[in-house]
Design a protein around this motif. Structure first.
Motif, PDB file in Angstrom:
ATOM      1  N   ALA A 130      -7.503  -5.135  10.060  1.00  0.00           N
ATOM      2  CA  ALA A 130      -8.809  -5.735   9.767  1.00  0.00           C
ATOM      3  C   ALA A 130      -8.746  -6.608   8.516  1.00  0.00           C
ATOM      4  O   ALA A 130      -9.336  -7.693   8.463  1.00  0.00           O
ATOM      5  N   LEU A 131      -8.011  -6.159   7.499  1.00  0.00           N
ATOM      6  CA  LEU A 131      -7.865  -6.954   6.274  1.00  0.00           C
ATOM      7  C   LEU A 131      -7.115  -8.251   6.555  1.00  0.00           C
ATOM      8  O   LEU A 131      -7.506  -9.331   6.071  1.00  0.00           O
TER       9      LEU A 131
ATOM     10  N   VAL B  34     -11.705   0.633  17.410  1.00  0.00           N
ATOM     11  CA  VAL B  34     -10.621   0.957  16.496  1.00  0.00           C
ATOM     12  C   VAL B  34      -9.843   2.149  17.042  1.00  0.00           C
ATOM     13  O   VAL B  34     -10.442   3.163  17.405  1.00  0.00           O
TER      14      VAL B  34
ATOM     15  N   HIS C 186       0.821  -1.211   0.000  1.00  0.00           N
ATOM     16  CA  HIS C 186       0.000   0.000   0.000  1.00  0.00           C
ATOM     17  C   HIS C 186       0.857   1.265   0.000  1.00  0.00           C
ATOM     18  O   HIS C 186       0.332   2.372   0.176  1.00  0.00           O
TER      19      HIS C 186
ATOM     20  N   THR D 144      -1.611   0.319   9.702  1.00  0.00           N
ATOM     21  CA  THR D 144      -2.844   1.040   9.996  1.00  0.00           C
ATOM     22  C   THR D 144      -3.907   0.057  10.481  1.00  0.00           C
ATOM     23  O   THR D 144      -3.827  -1.152  10.190  1.00  0.00           O
ATOM     24  N   PRO D 145      -4.928   0.534  11.210  1.00  0.00           N
ATOM     25  CA  PRO D 145      -6.002  -0.372  11.654  1.00  0.00           C
ATOM     26  C   PRO D 145      -6.713  -1.070  10.508  1.00  0.00           C
ATOM     27  O   PRO D 145      -7.153  -2.217  10.654  1.00  0.00           O
ATOM     28  N   SER D 146      -6.831  -0.416   9.360  1.00  0.00           N
ATOM     29  CA  SER D 146      -7.494  -1.062   8.222  1.00  0.00           C
ATOM     30  C   SER D 146      -6.696  -2.255   7.713  1.00  0.00           C
ATOM     31  O   SER D 146      -7.278  -3.261   7.276  1.00  0.00           O
ATOM     32  N   LEU D 147      -5.369  -2.191   7.780  1.00  0.00           N
ATOM     33  CA  LEU D 147      -4.541  -3.338   7.387  1.00  0.00           C
ATOM     34  C   LEU D 147      -4.719  -4.488   8.378  1.00  0.00           C
ATOM     35  O   LEU D 147      -4.708  -5.656   7.979  1.00  0.00           O
TER      36      LEU D 147
END
Length: 420
Positions: free
Chosen positions: A364-365, A418, A353, A359-362
């Protein structure tokens, strides 16, 4: 110099962002030197296997092999199916064969023996295991080795043709021996006997496999893909310990994702499937991602930073998954090995990326990729945790109805706060 490095990084990110989900899954495994489990509806397994074969050839420039597993697959069948014969030129003499005066090849079917004597430059070979020379000459050969000092005669075969030195022949033998493919696509691995699946686990753990006659090491670029047919990604499983060893899992929907590399490649109606399917040769073409690109991404992964708040978020997700009421007690597949893979994948996603931090989104993924094939759902309502505190079986059965790993992961991601 910095501009050239920036241009390379920009071009690499553009290339990565153009990859399909299948190619990204394979790339993540190659970066981490791990392996994956890919699932799809049962009637699409054959097409997906060929799609993965083309991904290996076109995207990464690696040699693939497709292995068809079934309930009668033996250990010998499995070990043999992993190997790809190395082509060699018939015009040059190789170990194990010689040319006569008529230009025809005389096959030497003798097996390679570690006790086969090596002679120095001043000795002649007769093609026999036992050379006819004095004990002193044998001792001298053992001390000086092949290619020692002096300008002796070149060893000759019984037909009068000259051989290379013993070391050169040994190197040629290694070059012509079958080798393990770079990417192994094991179709229906879940149908194979448990002994075969354990053999696959041993291959992934030690990066080598034992055959009846030799030990075959895995290549440096090595990826094992278990291709399983299932209704959804949460139901794709193999033997327990092998299942936990797989780095990530990926669900391929043929209706949404399709088979971009396979479309127009060949007429599928004329393709025959056998118990063991070697990949058909394809014309050489420059791969989309080279080994140097993968090594560069791997180096970037080692320098990814993770804030303590994001680490706490990651650990909370793991704890909530273990304690979810739909997950089997005692961990339910949320193992320490999975936690290690979880941390590894989070950091591997960052360079893809274009960032050097997590990051928190990573997180979650990565949760969906790591735990989808690992989470074990309670099948018997009497084993649900709240029963010991007076819960009603009927209410618990209604609660667990239709709940799978995907629902558990989404539920946990919705509960855990989060970090801002």
């Amino acid at each position: 110099m910095a501009d050239a490095r920036d241009d390379y990084q920009r071009h690499l990110l553009q290339t990565i962002h153009s990859l399909s989900d299948l190619e990204l899954a394979a790339l993540l495994c190659l970066i981490a030197r791990e392996h994956c489990l890919i699932s799809t509806p049962p009637d699409s397994v054959d097409e997906l296997a060929d799609e993965l074969r083309l991904v290996a050839n076109k995207t990464f420039g690696l040699r693939p092999v497709i292995v068809h597993c079934h309930s009668h697959t033996t250990l010998d069948d499995f070990a043999t199916a992993l190997l790809i014969p190395t082509p060699h030129s018939s015009s040059s003499p190789i170990a194990g064969s010689s040319s006569n005066n008529n230009g025809q090849n005389n096959k030497d079917t003798r097996s390679i023996s570690p006790f086969r004597p090596r002679q120095n430059d001043q000795q002649h070979q007769s093609g026999s295991y036992f050379f006819q020379s004095s004990r002193a000459a044998s001792s001298s050969a053992g001390i000086r080795g092949v290619g020692g000092g002096g300008s002796g005669n070149i060893p000759m075969s019984s037909t009068g043709q000259s051989y290379s030195t013993a070391e050169t022949k040994h190197h040629q033998q290694q070059q012509t021996q079958p080798q393990i493919a770079n990417i192994i696509i094991a179709k229906h691995l879940d149908r194979a006997p448990k002994a075969v699946q354990i053999q696959a686990l041993e291959l992934l753990r030690t990066r080598r496999i034992f055959t009846r006659t030799s030990v075959q090491p895995a290549p440096k670029q090595f990826l094992f893909i278990a291709l399983v047919g299932a209704v959804n990604g949460g139901q794709a499983r193999v033997t327990k310990h092998l299942n936990d060893f797989f780095y990530i899992s990926h669900w391929h929907d043929p209706d949404e994702d399709g088979f971009p590399n396979l479309d127009g490649e060949y007429d599928g109606d004329n393709y025959n499937y056998y118990d063991v399917e070697p990949s058909p040769p394809l014309p050489p073409a420059p791969p989309v991602l080279k080994e140097t690109d993968i090594a560069h991404l791997s180096q970037q992964t080692a320098h990814v930073k993770c804030d303590i708040e994001v680490t706490r978020y990651q650990m909370n997700i793991t704890a909530f998954l273990r304690m979810h009421r739909a997950v089997v007690g005692g961990g339910g597949g949320i193992t320490p090995f999975a936690t290690k893979h979880f941390d590894q994948l989070i950091k591997s996603l960052a360079p893809l990326h274009g960032v050097d931090y997590v990051t928190p989104s990573l997180v979650a993924l990565a949760t969906k990729k790591i735990y989808m094939h690992r989470i074990e759902i309670v099948q018997d309502a009497t084993r649900e945790r709240s029963i010991q505190w007076g819960g009603e079986i009927g209410a618990i059965e209604a609660l667990l109805e239709g709940v799978g790993p995907e629902e558990v992961i989404n539920d946990v991601l919705g509960m855990v706060a989060v970090p801002s």
